[in-house]
Design an enzyme around this catalytic site. Structure first.
Site, short mmCIF file in Angstrom:
data_model
loop_
_atom_site.label_atom_id
_atom_site.label_comp_id
_atom_site.label_asym_id
_atom_site.label_seq_id
_atom_site.Cartn_x
_atom_site.Cartn_y
_atom_site.Cartn_z
N CYS A 184 -21.62 136.97 21.79
CA CYS A 184 -22.71 136.23 21.70
C CYS A 184 -23.62 137.19 21.31
O CYS A 184 -24.84 137.21 21.83
CB CYS A 184 -23.37 135.74 23.33
SG CYS A 184 -22.67 135.84 24.47
N CYS A 222 -23.40 133.23 27.71
CA CYS A 222 -21.86 132.21 26.97
C CYS A 222 -20.83 131.37 27.31
O CYS A 222 -20.28 130.92 26.89
CB CYS A 222 -21.65 132.59 25.27
SG CYS A 222 -20.46 133.72 25.39
N CYS A 245 -12.16 144.71 35.63
CA CYS A 245 -11.43 145.19 34.35
C CYS A 245 -11.58 143.92 33.39
O CYS A 245 -11.30 142.45 33.42
CB CYS A 245 -10.03 144.68 35.54
SG CYS A 245 -8.01 144.85 34.73
#
Length: 132
Positions: A51, A100, A120
């Site tokens: 997004c 999103c 991570c």
């Protein structure tokens, strides 16, 4: 959170590469040391590949030795949301794009100061935008 209607599965599949779809929408993980940003050192901003929301700054990136891009903090407190992930027989904290709801990676409590966190993150979930 965006006020736009959520995208359908077909829309996500049309917009993302197969690898991005697997990671971002199916909560997959790329193999260590294979993503394009694990050894990336340019100055700029890492955004959600789905997004475009700003997620991490290169100033918070560090070499964790894990083979994935690692950051000690998100660009702001609202950029990344967390939820409990007990898939694969492990208890972890999943990192998701707040805008999103795409899967980014996981957060671990073994990062450097000042936060002690290690986000991570899969390279497939990121796009990089250099600073001018």
């Amino acid at each position: 959170m965006s006020t736009d209607e959520p995208k359908t599965d077909a829309q996500w599949r049309a917009e993302l590469s197969p690898e991005q779809y697997r990671v971002l929408r199916e909560h997959g993980t790329e193999r260590a040391f294979t993503g394009k940003y694990w050894d990336h050192h340019a100055n700029g901003e890492y955004r959600c590949a789905a997004c475009g929301a700003p997620l991490f700054s290169s100033s918070a990136k560090f070499d964790s030795g894990t083979g994935w891009p690692s950051f000690y903090e998100a660009v702001d407190a609202q950029a990344v949301r967390e939820r409990t992930d007990n898939s694969h027989g492990m208890l972890r904290t999943e990192a998701l794009c707040s805008r999103c709801n795409s899967h980014l990676g996981h957060v671990f409590p073994d990062g450097p100061p000042p936060t002690g966190l290690r986000y991570c993150i899969n390279s497939a979930s990121l796009s990089f935008h250099p600073r001018d």
